[in-house]
Design an enzyme around this catalytic site. Sequence first.
Site, PDB file in Angstrom:
ATOM      1  N   HIS A 144      42.888  56.624  -0.775  1.00 50.05           N
ATOM      2  CA  HIS A 144      43.389  56.933   0.571  1.00 50.05           C
ATOM      3  C   HIS A 144      42.265  57.004   1.607  1.00 50.05           C
ATOM      4  O   HIS A 144      42.426  57.651   2.640  1.00 50.05           O
ATOM      5  CB  HIS A 144      44.207  58.238   0.536  1.00 50.05           C
ATOM      6  CG  HIS A 144      45.486  58.117  -0.240  1.00 50.05           C
ATOM      7  ND1 HIS A 144      46.216  59.190  -0.689  1.00 50.05           N
ATOM      8  CD2 HIS A 144      46.184  57.011  -0.628  1.00 50.05           C
ATOM      9  CE1 HIS A 144      47.298  58.772  -1.340  1.00 50.05           C
ATOM     10  NE2 HIS A 144      47.292  57.453  -1.320  1.00 50.05           N
ATOM     11  N   CYS A 155      36.776  51.030  14.372  1.00 49.04           N
ATOM     12  CA  CYS A 155      37.227  50.613  15.707  1.00 49.04           C
ATOM     13  C   CYS A 155      38.421  49.668  15.583  1.00 49.04           C
ATOM     14  O   CYS A 155      38.396  48.703  14.811  1.00 49.04           O
ATOM     15  CB  CYS A 155      36.080  49.913  16.447  1.00 49.04           C
ATOM     16  SG  CYS A 155      36.609  49.254  18.039  1.00 49.04           S
ATOM     17  N   CYS A 215      37.018  46.013  17.498  1.00 48.20           N
ATOM     18  CA  CYS A 215      36.020  45.116  16.889  1.00 48.20           C
ATOM     19  C   CYS A 215      35.922  45.303  15.374  1.00 48.20           C
ATOM     20  O   CYS A 215      35.223  44.557  14.699  1.00 48.20           O
ATOM     21  CB  CYS A 215      34.649  45.295  17.545  1.00 48.20           C
ATOM     22  SG  CYS A 215      33.876  46.882  17.172  1.00 48.20           S
TER      23      CYS A 215
END
Length: 260
Positions: A124, A132, A135
């Site tokens: 998990h 991000c 990007c």
Amino acid sequence: MNDLLEQASQRLLAAKAIAVLTGAGISAESGIPTFRDAMTGLWAKYNPADLATPEAFARDPERVSRWYDERRCRVAQCRPNSGHLALAHLQQVALAQEKAFTLITQNVDRLHQAAGSSDVVELHGSLWVWRCLECGNEVEERGPAFASYPHACACGGLRRPGVVWFGELLPSRAFATAEKAVASCDFFMSVGTSAEVYPAAGLIEQAIQVETDVLEINPEATAFSNRVSWSIRGKGGDVLPQIVGMALLDDASASETRQS
Ligand code: BJW
Ligand code: ZN
């Protein structure tokens, strides 16, 4: 309980390939709340649909980022307990004896690694890694609480915690490694998981299906308790050091007998 411990530790000693699945319960004694415990679990206070889904993050990235960052900072204050340490010790001994050993965890706290376990299979993800959304850049955040929320990347995109939310796929390589370890082990332990979240809980089903010896350690019963080889009702921090200690003690006395 002593009989169960003795039997399970004998089988652990004889095992050639060991796989272990851990859940939030193993970190409870380190001060990290579980999810589903009635009084103390996170889901007793919060609604997972508001915090642990991609939709929740899209709706309210500030709230979700703050909640995960608070948990990250809390975990930074916590240390591995005797359960984590016993598993790290077991891995060291197993590998020295050329046995296979795979530690699979649903936990996002990295306390197994802090205890010295290596090659931990994280199903998990991790609270420490933030990714991000624009990007794809991933950073390991070990510093103090973020200055503002939501947490932003240098590119201007939003960073989300690197955990697996409901409705998201588990990291495919980690899950494949876990399935392979369960398919080839001859001793499987499930420690501190309610076994309610799939596909992780399916690994216990898989171990039962392939007729591996299965040991469950949990203070409470789970849906699998009646189907495993041994269900020991106790805390990971109490039971694991005993079972690992008994197996290693038996091993040491057997090798003494062989030498004399
Ligand atoms: C002690 C102790 C001590 C206390 N010592 N023990 C099949 C059937 C039904 C539903 C599904 C299914 N397949 C998939 C689903 C949907 C869903 C799911 O399982 N839902 C169920 C809840 C019904 N699964 C998913 O969405 C997963 N993805 C997926 O399946 O993708 C495919 C797909 C995509 C799209 C559509 C459909 C399918 C992803 C699951 C991600 C789980 N994420 C979380 C949050 C992580 C981020 C965060 O930290 O916030 O992971 S939820 C939470 O639960 C966390 C945990 O890793 C996970 C498991 O919990 P765990 O570790 O078992 O903790 P608890 O609290 O439940 O139990 C603690 C235990 O410890 C208790 O038993 C105590 O008694 C015990 N204990 N003290 C030892 N001292
Ligand atoms: Zn970016």
